[in-house]
Write an enzyme that holds these catalytic residues in place. Structure first.
Site, PDB file in Angstrom:
ATOM      1  N   ARG A   1      -6.729  -7.761 -10.092  1.00 15.25           N
ATOM      2  CA  ARG A   1      -7.419  -9.024 -10.384  1.00 15.25           C
ATOM      3  C   ARG A   1      -8.895  -8.728 -10.614  1.00 15.25           C
ATOM      4  O   ARG A   1      -9.325  -7.586 -10.485  1.00 15.25           O
ATOM      5  CB  ARG A   1      -7.285  -9.974  -9.193  1.00 15.25           C
TER       6      ARG A   1
ATOM      7  N   LYS B   1       0.813  -1.219   0.000  1.00 16.77           N
ATOM      8  CA  LYS B   1       0.000   0.000   0.000  1.00 16.77           C
ATOM      9  C   LYS B   1       0.845   1.266   0.000  1.00 16.77           C
ATOM     10  O   LYS B   1       0.459   2.268  -0.595  1.00 16.77           O
ATOM     11  CB  LYS B   1      -0.907   0.015   1.230  1.00 16.77           C
TER      12      LYS B   1
HETATM   13  P1  ADP Z   1      -7.878  -3.844   3.122  1.00 12.18           P
HETATM   14  O1  ADP Z   1      -6.915  -3.917   1.974  1.00 12.18           O
HETATM   15  O2  ADP Z   1      -7.321  -4.419   4.394  1.00 12.18           O
HETATM   16  O3  ADP Z   1      -9.242  -4.337   2.802  1.00 12.18           O
HETATM   17  P2  ADP Z   1      -8.453  -1.051   2.577  1.00 12.18           P
HETATM   18  O4  ADP Z   1      -7.331  -0.083   2.561  1.00 12.18           O
HETATM   19  O5  ADP Z   1      -8.997  -1.542   1.268  1.00 12.18           O
HETATM   20  O6  ADP Z   1      -8.006  -2.288   3.478  1.00 12.18           O
HETATM   21  O7  ADP Z   1      -9.627  -0.475   3.437  1.00 12.18           O
HETATM   22  C1  ADP Z   1     -10.756  -1.271   3.788  1.00 12.18           C
HETATM   23  C2  ADP Z   1     -11.919  -0.385   4.234  1.00 12.18           C
HETATM   24  O8  ADP Z   1     -11.541   0.426   5.337  1.00 12.18           O
HETATM   25  C3  ADP Z   1     -12.401   0.578   3.200  1.00 12.18           C
HETATM   26  O9  ADP Z   1     -13.319  -0.014   2.327  1.00 12.18           O
HETATM   27  C4  ADP Z   1     -13.039   1.650   4.052  1.00 12.18           C
HETATM   28  O10 ADP Z   1     -14.305   1.230   4.492  1.00 12.18           O
HETATM   29  C5  ADP Z   1     -12.151   1.708   5.267  1.00 12.18           C
HETATM   30  N1  ADP Z   1     -11.113   2.735   5.120  1.00 12.18           N
HETATM   31  C6  ADP Z   1      -9.899   2.597   4.542  1.00 12.18           C
HETATM   32  N2  ADP Z   1      -9.205   3.747   4.568  1.00 12.18           N
HETATM   33  C7  ADP Z   1      -9.969   4.653   5.199  1.00 12.18           C
HETATM   34  C8  ADP Z   1      -9.796   6.041   5.572  1.00 12.18           C
HETATM   35  N3  ADP Z   1      -8.684   6.715   5.312  1.00 12.18           N
HETATM   36  N4  ADP Z   1     -10.812   6.644   6.205  1.00 12.18           N
HETATM   37  C9  ADP Z   1     -11.946   5.973   6.510  1.00 12.18           C
HETATM   38  N5  ADP Z   1     -12.166   4.690   6.216  1.00 12.18           N
HETATM   39  C10 ADP Z   1     -11.196   4.014   5.561  1.00 12.18           C
END
Ligand code: ADP
Length: 650
Positions: free
Chosen positions: A296, A116
């Site tokens: 993917r 990330k």
């Molecule tokens: P993972 O890869 O572990 O699934 P993500 O980075 O895709 O993590 O984030 C998963 C979820 O967390 C997002 O869909 C959102 O709901 C929440 N989220 C992520 N980043 C933020 C942020 N900066 N502020 C608020 N919610 C967030």
């Protein structure tokens, strides 16, 4: 070019990919573990190769065996599905080194988006908006705390290697930072073997909106957005496309940013660029930020297919064959609205615990696209994700699509395991969801109402009773009743710790009175064979062994304890209470010497993720308790013995 493809996956996605590959005239090769020998994805394939034991590490994650299987079966390409090896750059390299085509992006593209922190730096460079935060290499506690303060609370700590919400912590203020950091690191270390974290501004009223992109390495398009804000613990539950409240301006901005992301890494194949959006004041083009790119096909890709008419797996295979992108941006448009709900074998009241069991009965609603990897009779094993199906509906607008989702969920029937169906239905009926007021916290804020399980009505119990006794289709007072017996039968039904001692009496060819003790219900059978109470149809039932399931507005499972059968089984011995199915003794309520009354709860047996109350077959005194809490016992094992009349007298 290739004319056969090996699908390095299982379950619904393996079946989904196979369907399109078949339709394109490709030969399909499946792989399977021990537990999946008879799985749906194996049955669908032209050829199937065993690759190892049940643990994913012994089979679906064994890249070497999968490549060997492809070579052995003469497959020209490997489609990874999602999960497992789908975002593993070393696997892609090994596939290509073996002279096979990987249906997906290059190893380089996967690596660029794999972590990330690096992905965010790359995206910032490409001019894609990124959430304000710290993505640096210095991981000292002091610096991280300082950065959190600079970004401004609330902040999110995320594992740089993260996925599935693991290693993620929301920190409201500086006092909670040190503790949250330690626990995020510990979780990341266990899950990913990498405890590096990044810190991000926590976006308020966050919405998860992602853009489907597609590239052939040179040309790139987006296929609009999906809204995945309905999440429970960062796991998507219901997804939709397009996003509610989306404006043309915002869509154009997000689409362009997503295409820039794909361009920056020369992307090939299907990918998803995930954005976090601040929805506190409606959708605004300057309030979305890049979170990550999934290199993917996504679980929720069918909603995009529903609104664009594109078969994304077909595009994946065509691009992998070397064709240019099948469409230009101006060829693509949105038609209507689509939802997807993820149906899981899950024990919702127990905290959404994954469940197992044999799906004795499975029926999907007409008009719903059900992407499933299981059939009636299949087992949900403990080794893999307990997904039963994805239910996808489409309509000309959101209101109609949502009505179809509700109807589709109501008409879905699963017996043999507990599911999250009631939860999905409650969510689909939630007023805020209907009003398009979605954000990632909606489920958590409403978890009590969404997981509330209404008790079975007396009508439902009455219908369960006649089904349990096999009287549902009885045409006369004689059928289903032993000739020697009076036209009245009894049964004990249990649901959790609730017990009903019920009796049924025939009062005509199409009418029965079910006596639940405190209440009586008269059931009438209509000309189509459906049982009605007070004129209204109650629902449908399925009886599987010792359990009966009623599909009314909710699904209700009951365990059946037929005192008559029990007495017959034991050759008239009503002294021994035996386990009706294999399971684990989860509680014992009696001690030897205790007096009990017929119907008293003696013990609980947990089987197929449901608790079955073992009841006293008659009044008596406990002679012996043969089991203890925690014992794993076989069907037919004696659990508790009552004193014989003589014993008691002696
Ligand atoms: P993972 O890869 O572990 O699934 P993500 O980075 O895709 O993590 O984030 C998963 C979820 O967390 C997002 O869909 C959102 O709901 C929440 N989220 C992520 N980043 C933020 C942020 N900066 N502020 C608020 N919610 C967030």
């Amino acid at each position: 070019m290739f004319d056969s493809v090996l699908i390095a996956n299982r379950g619904e996605i393996a079946c989904r990919v196979a369907r399109t590959a078949r339709a394109m005239g490709l030969r399909v090769v499946a792989v399977y573990s021990d537990a999946d020998r008879d799985a749906a994805h194996v049955a669908m394939a032209d050829q199937a190769v065993w690759i190892g034991g049940n643990a994913p590490a012994d089979s679906y994650l064994r890249g070497d065996r999968i490549i060997a299987a492809a070579l052995e079966a003469g497959a020209g390409a490997i489609h990874p599905g999602y999960g497992f090896l789908s975002e593993n750059a070393e696997f892609v390299e090994a596939v290509e080194a073996a002279g096979l085509v990987f249906v997906g992006p290059t190893a380089g593209a996967i690596r660029a988006m794999g972590l990330k922190d690096a992905a965010k730096a790359l995206m910032a460079e490409a001019g894609v908006p990124v959430v304000p935060g710290y993505h640096g290499a210095d991981q000292s506690d002091g610096l991280l705390a300082e950065e959190a303060g600079r970004i401004g609370y609330p902040v999110l700590i995320k594992a740089v290697a993260g996925g599935g919400g693991k290693g993620m912590r929301l920190v409201e203020s500086a006092d909670g930072f040190a503790e949250a950091l330690a626990s995020a690191r510990a979780e990341a270390r266990t899950a990913f073997g990498n405890d590096a974290v990044l810190i991000e501004k926590y976006v308020s009223s966050p919405r998860h909106i992602e853009v489907q992109v597609f590239g052939d390495g040179e040309q790139f398009v987006h296929l609009f957005e999906r809204d995945c804000s309905l999440q429970r613990r960062h796991q998507k539950v219901i997804e939709e496309a397009p996003a509610p409240g989306m404006t043309e301006e915002m869509r154009a901005a997000m689409g362009a940013a997503a295409v820039r992301a794909a361009e920056a890494i020369g992307y090939r194949g299907a990918g998803t660029v995930e954005f976090i959006v601040d929805g506190s004041e409606g959708l605004r083009p300057e309030r979305f930020w890049f979170m990550e790119m999934n290199t993917r096909l996504q679980v929720e890709h069918p909603v995009t297919e529903a609104i664009t008419g594109v078969d994304l797996v077909e595009w994946q295979l065509r691009v992998a064959m070397g064709e240019p992108l099948p469409a230009r941006q101006e060829d693509l448009s949105i038609n209507g609205h689509a939802f997807e709900a993820r149906l899981y074998a899950e024990d919702v009241p127990a905290g959404f615990l994954p469940a197992t069991g044999r799906i004795g009965h499975l029926r999907f609603a007409k008009g719903v696209r059900a992407d499933s990897g299981v059939r009636a009779g299949d087992v949900i094993s403990p080794f893999y994700d307990p997904m039963i199906a994805k239910l996808i509906v489409h309509g000309p607008n959101r209101r109609i699509a949502l009505a179809r989702l509700r109807a589709g969920l109501t008409q879905t029937q699963v017996a043999g395991t507990v599911t999250n169906l009631s939860f999905l239905k409650a969510l689909s009926e939630h007023d805020k969801f209907a009003k398009e007021e979605v954000d990632t916290g909606l489920i958590a804020r409403n978890i009590d109402t969404l997981t509330y399980a209404p008790a079975a009505s007396v009508e439902v119990v009455a219908l369960a009773t006649i089904s349990a006794l096999g009287l549902e289709n009885a045409a006369s007072a004689h059928q289903g009743f032993a000739l020697w017996a009076a036209p009245r039968r009894n049964v004990l039904l249990t649901q959790g710790d609730k017990v009903w001692s019920v009796s049924v009496e025939f009062n005509g060819p199409r009418a029965m009175t079910v006596d639940l003790g405190e209440e009586q219900v008269t059931l009438m059978r209509d000309s189509e064979g459906h049982w009605r109470a007070g004129g209204a149809r109650i629902g449908e039932t399925v009886t599987l062994g010792e359990s009966v399931t009623v599909f009314a507005s909710q699904t209700h499972n009951f365990a059946i304890i037929d005192p008559l059968d029990r007495a017959m089984d034991g050759a008239g011995d009503t002294s021994l209470v035996v386990a009706p199915m294999p399971g684990v003794v989860s509680a014992v309520f009696v001690k030897s010497g205790e007096s009990v009354k017929a119907g008293d709860r003696l013990a609980l047996l947990e089987a197929m993720k449901m608790e079955h109350a073992m009841l006293a077959p008659r009044d008596g005194v406990i002679a012996e308790v043969l089991v203890a809490t925690g014992d794993q016992i076989e069907a037919g094992a004696g659990m508790i013995r009552l004193e014989q009349a003589e014993e008691a007298a002696a």
